[in-house]
Design a protein around this motif. Structure first.
Motif, PDB file in Angstrom:
ATOM      1  N   LEU A 276      -8.978  47.836  58.896  1.00 38.88           N
ATOM      2  CA  LEU A 276      -9.731  47.493  57.679  1.00 38.88           C
ATOM      3  C   LEU A 276      -9.626  45.993  57.392  1.00 38.88           C
ATOM      4  N   ASP A 277      -8.419  45.453  57.483  1.00 37.85           N
ATOM      5  CA  ASP A 277      -8.227  44.015  57.240  1.00 37.85           C
ATOM      6  C   ASP A 277      -9.012  43.187  58.251  1.00 37.85           C
ATOM      7  N   HIS A 278      -9.003  43.629  59.488  1.00 36.75           N
ATOM      8  CA  HIS A 278      -9.701  42.889  60.544  1.00 36.75           C
ATOM      9  C   HIS A 278     -11.214  42.882  60.290  1.00 36.75           C
ATOM     10  N   VAL A 279     -11.750  44.047  59.984  1.00 38.70           N
ATOM     11  CA  VAL A 279     -13.204  44.142  59.767  1.00 38.70           C
ATOM     12  C   VAL A 279     -13.612  43.298  58.556  1.00 38.70           C
ATOM     13  N   CYS A 280     -12.838  43.411  57.484  1.00 40.60           N
ATOM     14  CA  CYS A 280     -13.151  42.621  56.279  1.00 40.60           C
ATOM     15  C   CYS A 280     -13.067  41.122  56.591  1.00 40.60           C
ATOM     16  N   GLY A 281     -12.013  40.724  57.306  1.00 40.23           N
ATOM     17  CA  GLY A 281     -11.829  39.311  57.638  1.00 40.23           C
ATOM     18  C   GLY A 281     -12.945  38.798  58.528  1.00 40.23           C
ATOM     19  N   LYS A 282     -13.292  39.600  59.513  1.00 42.37           N
ATOM     20  CA  LYS A 282     -14.332  39.198  60.466  1.00 42.37           C
ATOM     21  C   LYS A 282     -15.679  39.009  59.758  1.00 42.37           C
ATOM     22  N   LEU A 283     -15.957  39.888  58.808  1.00 42.92           N
ATOM     23  CA  LEU A 283     -17.252  39.839  58.129  1.00 42.92           C
ATOM     24  C   LEU A 283     -17.219  38.991  56.852  1.00 42.92           C
ATOM     25  N   GLY A 284     -16.019  38.602  56.428  1.00 40.98           N
ATOM     26  CA  GLY A 284     -15.909  37.751  55.240  1.00 40.98           C
ATOM     27  C   GLY A 284     -16.242  38.484  53.953  1.00 40.98           C
ATOM     28  N   VAL A 285     -15.897  39.763  53.876  1.00 46.71           N
ATOM     29  CA  VAL A 285     -16.141  40.537  52.655  1.00 46.71           C
ATOM     30  C   VAL A 285     -14.902  41.349  52.305  1.00 46.71           C
ATOM     31  N   GLN A 286     -14.899  41.865  51.097  1.00 49.61           N
ATOM     32  CA  GLN A 286     -13.850  42.777  50.664  1.00 49.61           C
ATOM     33  C   GLN A 286     -14.373  44.210  50.803  1.00 49.61           C
ATOM     34  N   VAL A 287     -13.459  45.163  50.648  1.00 58.36           N
ATOM     35  CA  VAL A 287     -13.861  46.573  50.654  1.00 58.36           C
ATOM     36  C   VAL A 287     -14.880  46.801  49.528  1.00 58.36           C
ATOM     37  N   GLU A 288     -15.862  47.634  49.797  1.00 60.00           N
ATOM     38  CA  GLU A 288     -16.957  47.971  48.875  1.00 60.00           C
ATOM     39  C   GLU A 288     -17.972  46.841  48.744  1.00 60.00           C
ATOM     40  N   GLU A 289     -17.845  45.802  49.548  1.00 59.66           N
ATOM     41  CA  GLU A 289     -18.834  44.723  49.488  1.00 59.66           C
ATOM     42  C   GLU A 289     -19.793  44.802  50.671  1.00 59.66           C
ATOM     43  N   THR A 290     -20.880  44.067  50.529  1.00 58.73           N
ATOM     44  CA  THR A 290     -21.910  44.010  51.563  1.00 58.73           C
ATOM     45  C   THR A 290     -22.014  42.582  52.070  1.00 58.73           C
ATOM     46  N   THR A 291     -22.179  42.441  53.380  1.00 61.09           N
ATOM     47  CA  THR A 291     -22.284  41.092  53.945  1.00 61.09           C
ATOM     48  C   THR A 291     -23.561  40.408  53.432  1.00 61.09           C
ATOM     49  N   LYS A 292     -23.541  39.092  53.414  1.00 62.13           N
ATOM     50  CA  LYS A 292     -24.681  38.330  52.875  1.00 62.13           C
ATOM     51  C   LYS A 292     -25.978  38.609  53.630  1.00 62.13           C
ATOM     52  N   ASP A 293     -25.846  38.903  54.917  1.00 63.94           N
ATOM     53  CA  ASP A 293     -27.053  39.190  55.703  1.00 63.94           C
ATOM     54  C   ASP A 293     -27.482  40.654  55.601  1.00 63.94           C
ATOM     55  N   ASN A 294     -26.818  41.395  54.693  1.00 66.75           N
ATOM     56  CA  ASN A 294     -27.134  42.822  54.483  1.00 66.75           C
ATOM     57  C   ASN A 294     -26.952  43.671  55.733  1.00 66.75           C
ATOM     58  N   ARG A 295     -26.140  43.205  56.650  1.00 61.23           N
ATOM     59  CA  ARG A 295     -25.944  43.985  57.878  1.00 61.23           C
ATOM     60  C   ARG A 295     -24.969  45.142  57.653  1.00 61.23           C
ATOM     61  N   PHE A 296     -23.835  44.857  56.982  1.00 70.06           N
ATOM     62  CA  PHE A 296     -22.805  45.883  56.818  1.00 70.06           C
ATOM     63  C   PHE A 296     -22.326  45.996  55.373  1.00 70.06           C
ATOM     64  N   THR A 297     -22.025  47.240  54.974  1.00 73.36           N
ATOM     65  CA  THR A 297     -21.249  47.506  53.763  1.00 73.36           C
ATOM     66  C   THR A 297     -19.953  48.162  54.229  1.00 73.36           C
ATOM     67  N   ILE A 298     -18.832  47.726  53.667  1.00 69.62           N
ATOM     68  CA  ILE A 298     -17.529  48.245  54.092  1.00 69.62           C
ATOM     69  C   ILE A 298     -16.973  49.200  53.037  1.00 69.62           C
ATOM     70  N   GLU A 299     -16.518  50.348  53.488  1.00 64.88           N
ATOM     71  CA  GLU A 299     -15.896  51.301  52.568  1.00 64.88           C
ATOM     72  C   GLU A 299     -14.555  51.768  53.114  1.00 64.88           C
ATOM     73  N   ARG A 300     -13.660  52.055  52.193  1.00 62.78           N
ATOM     74  CA  ARG A 300     -12.377  52.675  52.538  1.00 62.78           C
ATOM     75  C   ARG A 300     -12.542  54.154  52.210  1.00 62.78           C
ATOM     76  N   VAL A 301     -12.186  55.040  53.128  1.00 63.59           N
ATOM     77  CA  VAL A 301     -12.308  56.470  52.840  1.00 63.59           C
ATOM     78  C   VAL A 301     -10.972  57.160  53.065  1.00 63.59           C
ATOM     79  N   ALA A 302     -10.816  58.313  52.428  1.00 61.42           N
ATOM     80  CA  ALA A 302      -9.620  59.127  52.642  1.00 61.42           C
ATOM     81  C   ALA A 302      -9.864  59.978  53.884  1.00 61.42           C
ATOM     82  N   CYS A 303      -8.924  60.816  54.220  1.00 58.44           N
ATOM     83  CA  CYS A 303      -8.953  61.575  55.470  1.00 58.44           C
ATOM     84  C   CYS A 303     -10.323  62.143  55.821  1.00 58.44           C
TER      85      CYS A 303
END
Ligand code: FES
Length: 156
Positions: free
Chosen positions: A96-123
């Motif tokens: 999760l930290d790697h993906v957020c760092g690579k894309l420059g966003v926090q969890v629940e955020e969307t990249t500026k180019d609208n390519r990805f939204t990142i979510e944290r999920v339970a099991c």
């Protein structure tokens, strides 16, 4: 799907029009709005409330209660990184930290180019494959940061 800048009151009214005068329209109307724009634009809340005969605060209540609704624009792809116990222990937090760092966003955020939204999920129910990531409807087990770098390239 339209972007935020293109949303006009006429677009919103056109979606609402077929629902007017009917009962039980609030959730179907919100679903329709999200289907059209990818999320429920804030400027649509008052017109929706007026059409459904409820207060805007009730519309917000529904939106925040049901996880299916989004109030912000979403990315074209959603990356869900499992943070359930098994995945967390097996390195899910690093992923999760790697993906957020690579894309420059926090969890629940969307990249500026609208390519990805990142979510944290339970099991996700497949702990034997931990750590687990889903991108859209695709499942990836035994993930590593290297594997994430590779698979993310397939989502433009
Ligand atoms: S903890 Fe991640 S799949 Fe169960």
């Amino acid at each position: 799907m339209e972007t935020e800048n293109q949303i006009s009151r006429a677009d919103i009214d056109a979606i609402i029009a077929p629902f007017r005068g009917r009962k039980g329209i609030l959730i179907p109307l919100l679903q329709k709005m999200q289907e059209r724009f990818g999320y429920v634009p804030r400027e649509s809340i008052e017109p929706i409330a007026e059409a459904a005969g409820v207060f805007p605060v009730e519309v917000y209540g529904i939106l925040t209660f049901y996880a299916q609704f989004y109030l912000e624009p979403r990315g074209r792809h959603t990356i869900r990184v499992c943070q359930g116990t098994a995945c967390y222990i097996m390195g899910g937090k690093d992923i999760l930290d790697h993906v957020c760092g690579k894309l420059g966003v926090q969890v629940e955020e969307t990249t500026k180019d609208n390519r990805f939204t990142i979510e944290r999920v339970a099991c996700l129910g497949c702990c034997g494959m931990a750590p687990v990531v889903m991108i859209d409807n695709d499942f990836y087990g035994r993930c590593t940061v290297q594997k994430m770098d590779e698979v993310m390239e397939n989502y433009k």
